[in-house]
Design a protein around this motif. Sequence first.
Motif, PDB file in Angstrom:
ATOM      1  N   PRO A  72       0.848  -1.179  -0.193  1.00  0.00           N
ATOM      2  CA  PRO A  72       0.061   0.057  -0.081  1.00  0.00           C
ATOM      3  C   PRO A  72       0.861   1.200   0.044  1.00  0.00           C
ATOM      4  CG  PRO A  72      -0.327  -1.350   1.990  1.00  0.00           C
ATOM      5  CD  PRO A  72       0.710  -1.822   1.328  1.00  0.00           C
ATOM      6  N   ALA A  73       1.993   1.118   0.558  1.00  0.00           N
ATOM      7  CA  ALA A  73       2.965   2.301   0.706  1.00  0.00           C
ATOM      8  C   ALA A  73       4.309   1.747   0.945  1.00  0.00           C
ATOM      9  CB  ALA A  73       2.404   3.273   1.783  1.00  0.00           C
ATOM     10  N   PHE A  74       5.265   2.562   0.504  1.00  0.00           N
ATOM     11  CA  PHE A  74       6.850   2.250   0.611  1.00  0.00           C
ATOM     12  C   PHE A  74       7.567   3.050   0.977  1.00  0.00           C
ATOM     13  CE2 PHE A  74      10.810   1.083  -1.896  1.00  0.00           C
ATOM     14  CZ  PHE A  74      11.051  -0.051  -1.015  1.00  0.00           C
ATOM     15  N   GLN A  75       8.415   3.111   1.982  1.00  0.00           N
ATOM     16  CA  GLN A  75       9.365   4.352   2.292  1.00  0.00           C
ATOM     17  C   GLN A  75      10.466   3.987   1.605  1.00  0.00           C
ATOM     18  OE1 GLN A  75       8.627   5.572   6.301  1.00  0.00           O
ATOM     19  NE2 GLN A  75      10.719   6.747   6.244  1.00  0.00           N
ATOM     20  N   ALA A  76      11.214   4.971   0.975  1.00  0.00           N
ATOM     21  CA  ALA A  76      12.525   4.863   0.539  1.00  0.00           C
ATOM     22  C   ALA A  76      13.110   6.260   0.308  1.00  0.00           C
ATOM     23  CB  ALA A  76      12.516   4.264  -0.599  1.00  0.00           C
ATOM     24  N   THR A  77      14.299   6.460  -0.361  1.00  0.00           N
ATOM     25  CA  THR A  77      14.647   7.844  -0.516  1.00  0.00           C
ATOM     26  C   THR A  77      14.696   7.936  -2.208  1.00  0.00           C
ATOM     27  OG1 THR A  77      16.859   6.771  -0.669  1.00  0.00           O
ATOM     28  CG2 THR A  77      16.387   7.996   1.365  1.00  0.00           C
ATOM     29  N   LEU A  78      14.448   9.285  -2.571  1.00  0.00           N
ATOM     30  CA  LEU A  78      14.262   9.749  -3.978  1.00  0.00           C
ATOM     31  C   LEU A  78      15.384  10.803  -3.848  1.00  0.00           C
ATOM     32  CD1 LEU A  78      10.592  10.039  -4.304  1.00  0.00           C
ATOM     33  CD2 LEU A  78      11.938   8.536  -5.732  1.00  0.00           C
ATOM     34  N   PRO A  79      15.896  11.008  -5.234  1.00  0.00           N
ATOM     35  CA  PRO A  79      16.927  12.029  -5.615  1.00  0.00           C
ATOM     36  C   PRO A  79      15.947  13.133  -5.788  1.00  0.00           C
ATOM     37  CG  PRO A  79      16.782  10.311  -7.512  1.00  0.00           C
ATOM     38  CD  PRO A  79      15.982   9.884  -6.496  1.00  0.00           C
ATOM     39  N   THR A  80      16.194  14.280  -5.218  1.00  0.00           N
ATOM     40  CA  THR A  80      15.658  15.709  -5.288  1.00  0.00           C
ATOM     41  C   THR A  80      16.367  16.659  -5.787  1.00  0.00           C
ATOM     42  OG1 THR A  80      16.014  16.546  -3.111  1.00  0.00           O
ATOM     43  CG2 THR A  80      14.018  14.803  -3.298  1.00  0.00           C
ATOM     44  N   TYR A  81      15.650  17.835  -6.046  1.00  0.00           N
ATOM     45  CA  TYR A  81      16.575  18.810  -6.754  1.00  0.00           C
ATOM     46  C   TYR A  81      17.622  19.327  -5.655  1.00  0.00           C
ATOM     47  CZ  TYR A  81      14.191  22.212  -3.585  1.00  0.00           C
ATOM     48  OH  TYR A  81      13.749  22.803  -2.342  1.00  0.00           O
ATOM     49  N   LYS A  82      17.724  19.078  -4.384  1.00  0.00           N
ATOM     50  CA  LYS A  82      18.679  19.386  -3.379  1.00  0.00           C
ATOM     51  C   LYS A  82      19.889  18.552  -3.820  1.00  0.00           C
ATOM     52  CE  LYS A  82      15.236  20.851  -0.021  1.00  0.00           C
ATOM     53  NZ  LYS A  82      14.497  20.445   1.176  1.00  0.00           N
TER      54      LYS A  82
END
Length: 340
Positions: A72-82
């Motif tokens: 239903p949901a998943f927690q992980a890191t995403l590359p962002t503009y920062k």
Amino acid sequence: MDVEWFKEAFEHMLEGIIMMDSSRRITYMNPLAHQMTGWELAEPVPFCSYCQIRYVKEGEERCVLANPDPLPAFQATLPTYKGLNESFEMSLSPFFIKDQKYWVLVLRNPKWTTEKQQLKIKQLLIHDTMSAQEAERIRIARELHDHIGQTVYSVFLGLQSMKSYIQDEDFTSHLKKMEAGLGKTLEDIKRLSKELHPSTLEHLGLETTLRRFAKDWSLLYGVECTSDIDLEGTHLSKEHSLHIFRIIQEAVLNAVRHGDPKLVTIQLKVKENQVQFEIFDNGIGFDVKNKQSKGLGRYHMIERIHMIGGEIQWISEKGKYTIVEGYVPLGEIENERTDY
Ligand SMILES: Nc1ncnc2c1ncn2[C@@H]1O[C@H](COP(=O)(O)OP(=O)(O)O)[C@@H](O)[C@H]1O
Ligand SMILES: [Mg+2]
């Protein structure tokens, strides 16, 4: 319902919403999603840190949420503009428009939501504590006025009627002292019940109540307490009037308790769509940055002003003066709560 309606709803959601096509290009994104990631329309959505490196079987989607029967949901890191790998909680669901497959990706920043939730819960708790405190003050004020006050008054009347039967001079002088003592107690009860619950706030409003209290405080505390108040044409809710009154009451009390001033001035006016207030005293002042105090007065003043969308600050010069100043936006007053 038209597209505008949905767009408007998405723009106000507390989650980042991203729509992407089957090649993961962004076709729509709400402002929060842009703020969280810095991604732009038509750019491809990067895979999360987990999916980037995971082993993918033949025929399987790289994105773990794009496969049948996903979590239903998943927690992980995403590359962002920062450039940082920020941690997000994500959920993904497919939808079809004219046989074309699209995906809606919902992003939540767990840290951000927990912090916001905690802040909200804290505010609600403070609000409820203050409501309970005010209700208790009303109860005590009523008890003081209606019961204790009435009993003391009947004893006072009894003493007065006894006076005519007593000839003895010593007794008469004793009786007079008791009468004076009871008279003072009656005054104290009246004042205390008024301070506990300024009922005039509801009937006569903040302006008149403060003017009257300023006079009472002058007599009570033996300082010159002046008021310069102009709230003409402004309708303040019960909640706003009470919070502003309590803030000013605490500021005046702090001035006389801690500052030993000769003069305390209260100013309240409407300017630039705000109710602005200032309480000045020419007492000994204090170090406003020192957070060592165990008292709750200033803390409650800050909480009260935040509850009605305003700000407050202390300016002080040791040995010279203290100013408590702040404002409440009038726009907030229109959206008032009325459960006080
Ligand atoms: N007008 C003032 N003049 C001098 N000192 C002040 C004034 N207002 C606040 N203070 C200082 O700030 C402290 C904290 O005030 P407050 O939070 O209301 O707690 P309390 O009044 O219970 O001590 C006081 O103990 C006092 O040292
Ligand atoms: Mg105090």
